[in-house]
Motif scaffolding. Structure first.
Motif, PDB file in Angstrom:
ATOM      1  N   PRO A   2       0.616  -1.333  -0.684  1.00  0.00           N
ATOM      2  CA  PRO A   2       0.248  -0.322   0.160  1.00  0.00           C
ATOM      3  C   PRO A   2       1.215   1.438   0.196  1.00  0.00           C
ATOM      4  O   PRO A   2       2.370   1.381   0.854  1.00  0.00           O
ATOM      5  CB  PRO A   2      -1.042  -0.444   1.401  1.00  0.00           C
ATOM      6  CG  PRO A   2      -0.143  -1.473   1.830  1.00  0.00           C
ATOM      7  CD  PRO A   2       0.701  -1.594   1.755  1.00  0.00           C
ATOM      8  N   ALA A   3       0.348   2.266  -0.328  1.00  0.00           N
ATOM      9  CA  ALA A   3       1.045   3.290  -0.327  1.00  0.00           C
ATOM     10  C   ALA A   3       1.645   4.027   0.596  1.00  0.00           C
ATOM     11  O   ALA A   3       0.269   3.569   2.173  1.00  0.00           O
ATOM     12  CB  ALA A   3       0.052   4.475  -1.861  1.00  0.00           C
ATOM     13  N   VAL A   4       2.158   4.961   1.230  1.00  0.00           N
ATOM     14  CA  VAL A   4       2.310   5.462   2.679  1.00  0.00           C
ATOM     15  C   VAL A   4       2.059   6.712   2.206  1.00  0.00           C
ATOM     16  O   VAL A   4       2.317   7.614   1.792  1.00  0.00           O
ATOM     17  CB  VAL A   4       3.815   5.120   3.119  1.00  0.00           C
ATOM     18  CG1 VAL A   4       4.151   6.330   3.849  1.00  0.00           C
ATOM     19  CG2 VAL A   4       4.818   4.035   3.145  1.00  0.00           C
ATOM     20  N   ASP A   5       1.714   7.718   3.084  1.00  0.00           N
ATOM     21  CA  ASP A   5       0.892   9.011   3.215  1.00  0.00           C
ATOM     22  C   ASP A   5       0.802   9.619   5.127  1.00  0.00           C
ATOM     23  O   ASP A   5       1.519   8.844   5.597  1.00  0.00           O
ATOM     24  CB  ASP A   5      -0.365   8.956   3.243  1.00  0.00           C
ATOM     25  CG  ASP A   5      -1.109  10.720   2.895  1.00  0.00           C
ATOM     26  OD1 ASP A   5      -0.830  10.805   1.958  1.00  0.00           O
ATOM     27  OD2 ASP A   5      -2.059  10.627   3.932  1.00  0.00           O
TER      28      ASP A   5
ATOM     29  N   ARG B  99      10.100   7.925  -3.060  1.00  0.00           N
ATOM     30  CA  ARG B  99       8.935   8.185  -3.905  1.00  0.00           C
ATOM     31  C   ARG B  99       8.395   7.292  -4.647  1.00  0.00           C
ATOM     32  O   ARG B  99       7.282   7.332  -3.999  1.00  0.00           O
ATOM     33  CB  ARG B  99       9.774   9.320  -5.011  1.00  0.00           C
ATOM     34  CG  ARG B  99      10.441  11.343  -4.571  1.00  0.00           C
ATOM     35  CD  ARG B  99      10.975  11.416  -5.495  1.00  0.00           C
ATOM     36  NE  ARG B  99      11.873  12.533  -4.985  1.00  0.00           N
ATOM     37  CZ  ARG B  99      12.420  13.507  -5.619  1.00  0.00           C
ATOM     38  NH1 ARG B  99      12.728  13.395  -7.131  1.00  0.00           N
ATOM     39  NH2 ARG B  99      12.931  14.996  -5.283  1.00  0.00           N
ATOM     40  N   MET B 100       8.525   6.219  -4.599  1.00  0.00           N
ATOM     41  CA  MET B 100       8.459   5.140  -5.512  1.00  0.00           C
ATOM     42  C   MET B 100       6.868   4.835  -4.365  1.00  0.00           C
ATOM     43  O   MET B 100       6.053   3.911  -4.553  1.00  0.00           O
ATOM     44  CB  MET B 100       9.095   3.883  -5.156  1.00  0.00           C
ATOM     45  CG  MET B 100       8.451   2.934  -6.079  1.00  0.00           C
ATOM     46  SD  MET B 100       8.218   2.960  -7.830  1.00  0.00           S
ATOM     47  CE  MET B 100       7.118   1.609  -7.673  1.00  0.00           C
ATOM     48  N   THR B 101       7.429   5.166  -2.934  1.00  0.00           N
ATOM     49  CA  THR B 101       6.143   4.153  -2.108  1.00  0.00           C
ATOM     50  C   THR B 101       5.020   5.513  -1.741  1.00  0.00           C
ATOM     51  O   THR B 101       4.254   5.293  -1.476  1.00  0.00           O
ATOM     52  CB  THR B 101       6.593   3.443  -0.757  1.00  0.00           C
ATOM     53  OG1 THR B 101       7.580   4.437  -0.012  1.00  0.00           O
ATOM     54  CG2 THR B 101       7.570   2.428  -1.038  1.00  0.00           C
TER      55      THR B 101
ATOM     56  N   GLY C 216      10.326  -1.651  -9.724  1.00  0.00           N
ATOM     57  CA  GLY C 216      10.147  -2.620  -9.398  1.00  0.00           C
ATOM     58  C   GLY C 216      11.168  -2.654  -8.166  1.00  0.00           C
ATOM     59  O   GLY C 216      11.543  -2.992  -7.293  1.00  0.00           O
ATOM     60  N   PHE C 217      10.222  -2.133  -6.907  1.00  0.00           N
ATOM     61  CA  PHE C 217      10.411  -1.890  -5.484  1.00  0.00           C
ATOM     62  C   PHE C 217       9.396  -1.923  -4.257  1.00  0.00           C
ATOM     63  O   PHE C 217       8.427  -0.662  -5.302  1.00  0.00           O
ATOM     64  CB  PHE C 217      11.244  -0.755  -6.034  1.00  0.00           C
ATOM     65  CG  PHE C 217      11.919   0.336  -4.176  1.00  0.00           C
ATOM     66  CD1 PHE C 217      12.929  -0.748  -4.065  1.00  0.00           C
ATOM     67  CD2 PHE C 217      11.328   0.856  -3.608  1.00  0.00           C
ATOM     68  CE1 PHE C 217      13.237  -0.033  -2.535  1.00  0.00           C
ATOM     69  CE2 PHE C 217      12.107   1.606  -2.391  1.00  0.00           C
ATOM     70  CZ  PHE C 217      13.439   0.960  -1.904  1.00  0.00           C
ATOM     71  N   VAL C 218       9.162  -1.879  -3.594  1.00  0.00           N
ATOM     72  CA  VAL C 218       8.368  -1.902  -2.332  1.00  0.00           C
ATOM     73  C   VAL C 218       9.891  -2.119  -1.275  1.00  0.00           C
ATOM     74  O   VAL C 218      10.838  -2.695  -1.172  1.00  0.00           O
ATOM     75  CB  VAL C 218       7.329  -2.944  -2.165  1.00  0.00           C
ATOM     76  CG1 VAL C 218       6.304  -2.691  -3.523  1.00  0.00           C
ATOM     77  CG2 VAL C 218       7.581  -4.399  -2.373  1.00  0.00           C
TER      78      VAL C 218
ATOM     79  N   VAL D 158       2.714  -0.307  -6.649  1.00  0.00           N
ATOM     80  CA  VAL D 158       2.542   0.481  -5.053  1.00  0.00           C
ATOM     81  C   VAL D 158       0.350   0.549  -5.247  1.00  0.00           C
ATOM     82  O   VAL D 158       0.435   1.836  -6.140  1.00  0.00           O
ATOM     83  CB  VAL D 158       3.306   1.491  -4.697  1.00  0.00           C
ATOM     84  CG1 VAL D 158       2.685   2.617  -3.167  1.00  0.00           C
ATOM     85  CG2 VAL D 158       5.325   0.941  -4.678  1.00  0.00           C
ATOM     86  N   VAL D 159      -0.064   0.920  -4.203  1.00  0.00           N
ATOM     87  CA  VAL D 159      -1.344   0.423  -4.521  1.00  0.00           C
ATOM     88  C   VAL D 159      -2.022   2.089  -3.911  1.00  0.00           C
ATOM     89  O   VAL D 159      -1.455   2.131  -2.304  1.00  0.00           O
ATOM     90  CB  VAL D 159      -1.984  -0.326  -4.079  1.00  0.00           C
ATOM     91  CG1 VAL D 159      -3.655  -0.116  -3.777  1.00  0.00           C
ATOM     92  CG2 VAL D 159      -1.718  -1.926  -4.456  1.00  0.00           C
ATOM     93  N   ASP D 160      -2.254   3.012  -4.648  1.00  0.00           N
ATOM     94  CA  ASP D 160      -2.868   4.468  -3.654  1.00  0.00           C
ATOM     95  C   ASP D 160      -3.746   4.724  -3.491  1.00  0.00           C
ATOM     96  O   ASP D 160      -4.203   5.085  -2.658  1.00  0.00           O
ATOM     97  CB  ASP D 160      -2.350   5.125  -5.177  1.00  0.00           C
ATOM     98  CG  ASP D 160      -0.938   5.687  -5.784  1.00  0.00           C
ATOM     99  OD1 ASP D 160      -0.087   5.951  -5.009  1.00  0.00           O
ATOM    100  OD2 ASP D 160      -0.316   5.282  -6.763  1.00  0.00           O
TER     101      ASP D 160
END
Length: 259
Positions: free
Chosen positions: A101-104, A111-113, A142-144, A190-192
């Motif tokens: 999941p995206a980080v808020d 920046r990818m996350t 290709g990154f989490v 990444v799931v926004d």
């Protein structure tokens, strides 16, 4: 911290589609009896260990093979805006083999996350100058991050073999799990639309013996050392593979950076 974990567990416990495993590094299993869900989850305890140490020993791919997705999450995540079932629907829709999941929120993160507010998911970003050797390689694609990754069972089988028995913090995995899916820049994302907050609570502090240095500085130093060791092992394994296959080894194949 208890409220944090309680909120996260309830996000999954409300569905019958998840089995929940709690890894206890402080030995305090009975301390969770106050929650109704505690009797329904699996508790595993080993003092002074870390998430990846537990995952290597108790989440063998054959053990978790009945499950389509494996969530390997930290305990300090804010989940007010996260729905587990909706998350699964989105990663299936987009064919993501490895995701998060995206980080808020504020604070440093790749920046990818970072959450993109106008997208359902994203797979690629423009990072800081000179941080990516290619727009299709980490941390641009290709990154989490290792705080909240989600793997399909096939991707986890590969990632599990990457985890080193003696490197307990997992640093470096995030730059290399792309090797488990092909192509990584397409099958990782990444799931926004389902996002979390990372509270960055230093839960590993003061877990050692009195004569051990368990300050945040010491832990970060250990993490960076493990990252270096992990990179060296990956590079050696990759060179051996190229040699075995009779393929010329690229002059530069590094995708890692430090901050």
């Amino acid at each position: 911290m208890k409220n944090n974990v309680n909120n996260a567990v309830k996000k999954f416990a409300s569905s019958n589609n998840f089995t929940i495993v709690l890894f206890h590094y402080d030995g305090n299993v009975n301390g969770w009896d106050e929650f109704d869900w505690s009797k329904d989850v699996i508790h595993i305890t080993a003092r002074k260990q870390t998430k990846w140490w537990f995952a290597k020993r108790f989440l063998h791919p054959d053990i978790v093979a009945p499950y389509e997705y494996i969530f390997i999450w930290d305990e300090d995540l804010g989940v007010d805006n996260f729905d587990a079932e909706e998350y699964i629907k989105i990663v299936r829709k987009h064919g993501l083999e490895i995701s998060q999941p995206a980080v808020d929120g504020q604070g440093f993160q790749w920046r990818m996350t970072e959450r993109k507010r106008d997208q359902e998911i994203h797979k690629q970003v423009q990072e800081r100058e000179n941080w990516c050797t290619s727009p299709q390689l980490p941390p641009c694609a290709g990154f989490v991050e290792i705080m909240a990754p989600v793997f399909t069972r096939n991707a986890w089988r590969c990632a599990w073999h990457m985890i080193q028995n003696d490197l307990v913090h997992g640093w470096g995995l995030d730059f290399n799990v792309r090797r488990c899916v092909e192509p990584g820049h397409e099958k990782m994302g990444v799931v926004d639309a389902q996002w979390i907050k990372h509270h960055a609570i230093p839960t590993l502090l003061n877990q050692g013996q009195q004569n051990e240095n368990t300050s945040s500085t010491a832990i970060r130093t250990r993490c960076r050392l493990e990252w270096k060791m992990f990179d060296e092992r990956v590079a050696e394994a990759e060179k051996a593979y190229y040699q075995l296959m009779g393929i010329p080894y690229p002059s530069s194949n590094s995708t890692n950076t430090t901050n």
